[in-house]
Design a protein around this motif. Structure first.
Motif, PDB file in Angstrom:
ATOM      1  N   ILE A  77       0.851  -1.187   0.000  1.00 46.56           N
ATOM      2  CA  ILE A  77       0.000   0.000   0.000  1.00 46.56           C
ATOM      3  C   ILE A  77       0.886   1.236   0.000  1.00 46.56           C
ATOM      4  CG2 ILE A  77      -1.782   1.284   1.253  1.00 46.56           C
ATOM      5  CD1 ILE A  77      -2.697  -1.392   2.402  1.00 46.56           C
ATOM      6  N   GLY A  78       0.606   2.139  -0.933  1.00 47.95           N
ATOM      7  CA  GLY A  78       1.416   3.342  -1.074  1.00 47.95           C
ATOM      8  C   GLY A  78       1.091   4.401  -0.052  1.00 47.95           C
ATOM      9  N   ASP A  79       1.435   5.618  -0.374  1.00 46.58           N
ATOM     10  CA  ASP A  79       1.254   6.754   0.529  1.00 46.58           C
ATOM     11  C   ASP A  79      -0.197   7.229   0.493  1.00 46.58           C
ATOM     12  OD1 ASP A  79       1.454   8.955   2.109  1.00 46.58           O
ATOM     13  OD2 ASP A  79       2.854  10.064   0.821  1.00 46.58           O
ATOM     14  N   VAL A  80      -0.952   6.860   1.510  1.00 49.64           N
ATOM     15  CA  VAL A  80      -2.384   7.208   1.531  1.00 49.64           C
ATOM     16  C   VAL A  80      -2.603   8.691   1.769  1.00 49.64           C
ATOM     17  CG1 VAL A  80      -3.088   4.911   2.269  1.00 49.64           C
ATOM     18  CG2 VAL A  80      -2.594   6.650   3.985  1.00 49.64           C
ATOM     19  N   THR A  81      -1.574   9.417   2.202  1.00 48.58           N
ATOM     20  CA  THR A  81      -1.745  10.865   2.397  1.00 48.58           C
ATOM     21  C   THR A  81      -1.913  11.586   1.065  1.00 48.58           C
ATOM     22  OG1 THR A  81       0.640  11.314   2.370  1.00 48.58           O
ATOM     23  CG2 THR A  81      -0.358  10.775   4.499  1.00 48.58           C
TER      24      THR A  81
END
Length: 447
Positions: A119-123
């Motif tokens: 999972i990448g950067d959810v921000t």
């Protein structure tokens, strides 16, 4: 005997396992011995039949069952030993070489493993959260729709005009040949509701019961019926009856029809407003959830197990067929619904499920008992005996699984929203609910 798994693809593996023949034959003998205690063979008392005779009669089936169980057990042992996470069911393939082993039964299991979900950067996920209010105009439009839904009609002898319901017989032909869907008997048309093509409504307007007319109509080039799109048809039309509309007044009788005992219009308005606010809340939550989960999917990269996609596609296909059979009275056996139609949706559902499971595990987002109880209690309020409904769901754990899945999904959404780039965007209630300015949202249960 086990060998290291062989990599066949990104997720596909082959595992070779050998089961000693002695173990299989020992299992067969034990089962036949147990069977001898109860089975009846002609000429022998129960429990006295010799094993060789039992073996001749029941041996093949017993041996097949023992092999199946031993193969599955050996596969499970090998999977645990290799620390593999198997996705779906394995495909078992027996080895049939030129010189088969005499001391062991060898087989290969071809299967998929679960992917490593990254999972990448959810921000970086952007969410536009709608901000809307229920206005007095929204309540007025809803009440107007509720009144129009209860319109009654009475026959009149005058010419048909806007708002009337006209019952007609018609037959349409293109180049003198009738076409499918171009004929109807006692067909109701409400003038002004734009459900028919403008030329058709124009022809009916001004006619009265007993009148007949012939007219031409050119179907639009983008008409949904492709076989007639862009073509000109000639219709023969006869009016059976013209009926005048009577929309009920917003009075005590109308209010009472919705279960408002006081009969006061203001009380009905308050109930409608409360229902619209609830619909608005659900719509905003659904809009935010959709953006959050779609953003999460875009920020995760991994291969999706084909076996899980196939299983999910089968479920979606069966559900679609069941809906056609129940809601549209379509015979299931006559349907030829390709699985290909459901694979894209199935892949997205499986992928999202894997992502959610990863986040729940890594971020400790499991459903809490109080969350589960709150959701079950809220859902139960739509029934006459909410307490009994809650008790029923808690009688068996499997009845709570759907609720648990919803709580898990909401926990993940909340986790994303707390980290994503969220902006509030003002929008009109009707626009958010997907209605035109002349329409209105009717709360569930009030239509």
């Amino acid at each position: 005997m086990q060998t290291p798994p062989e990599t066949l693809g990104t997720l596909e593996r082959r595992l070779t396992v050998a089961v000693p023949i002695a173990e299989i034959e020992g299992g067969v003998k034990k089962r036949l011995t147990r069977l001898a205690r109860t089975v009846k063979l002609a000429g022998f008392r129960p429990g006295k039949a010799p094993l060789p005779m039992l073996d001749r009669q029941y041996g093949p089936q017993v041996r097949s069952d023992v092999i199946t169980e031993r193969v599955q057990t050996s596969f499970n042992d090998a999977v645990r030993a290799q620390n593999l996470r198997v996705a779906g069911s394995p495909r078992i393939e027996a080895h049939r070489g030129e010189e088969p082993a005499t001391d062991a039964l060898e087989f290969s299991a071809v299967f998929e493993i679960y992917p490593d979900v990254r999972i990448g950067d959810v921000t970086q996920i952007a969410i536009a959260r709608p901000r809307a209010e229920v206005t007095t105009g929204d309540v007025d439009r809803t009440l107007d729709v509720l009144r129009r839904q209860r319109t009654t009609y009475t026959p009149v002898a005058r010419d048909a005009r806007t708002g009337d319901r006209v019952r007609v017989d018609f037959t349409g032909a293109i180049d003198g040949v009738e076409f499918p869907g171009g004929q109807a008997k006692n067909f109701p048309i409400i003038l002004g509701d734009a459900r028919m093509l403008p030329e058709f409504e124009t022809a009916v307007t001004g006619m009265k019961a007993g009148d007949t007319e012939a007219f031409e109509l050119t179907f639009p080039a983008d008409y949904h019926g492709r076989e007639v799109a862009g073509k000109t048809a000639r219709f023969a039309l006869s009016v059976i009856e013209v009926e005048e509309a009577h929309v009920p007044a917003l009075d005590t009788e109308f209010v009472n029809a919705f279960g408002v005992a006081s009969g006061e219009v203001d009380d009905l308005r308050k109930e409608v407003e409360a229902n619209l606010r609830l619909e608005l809340k659900r719509k905003i939550e659904a809009t935010v959830k959709s953006q959050a989960l779609q953003g999460l999917r875009r920020h995760a990269s991994f291969a999706v197990p084909k076996s899980l996609v196939e299983s999910e596609a089968q479920i979606l296909r069966q559900r679609a067929i069941a809906n056609l059979r129940e809601q549209q009275n379509v015979k299931a056996e006559g349907l030829d619904v390709s699985l290909d139609l459901f694979r894209p949706q199935a892949e997205e559902r499986v992928a999202l499920g894997l992502i959610i499971a990863e986040l729940v595990r890594n971020e400790n987002l499991q459903a809490k008992p109080e969350q589960l109880k709150a959701l079950v209690t809220e859902t139960a309020q739509t029934y006459e005996q909410p307490e009994a409904v809650v008790r029923w769901h808690y009688e068996k754990a499997e009845r709570l699984r759907d609720f648990e899945a919803m709580v898990l999904e909401q926990n993940v959404v909340d986790w994303i929203v707390a980290r994503a780039k969220v902006t509030d965007e003002a929008i009109a209630f009707e626009q958010l609910m997907g209605r035109s300015a002349g329409d209105a949202v009717v709360p569930q249960g009030m239509a």
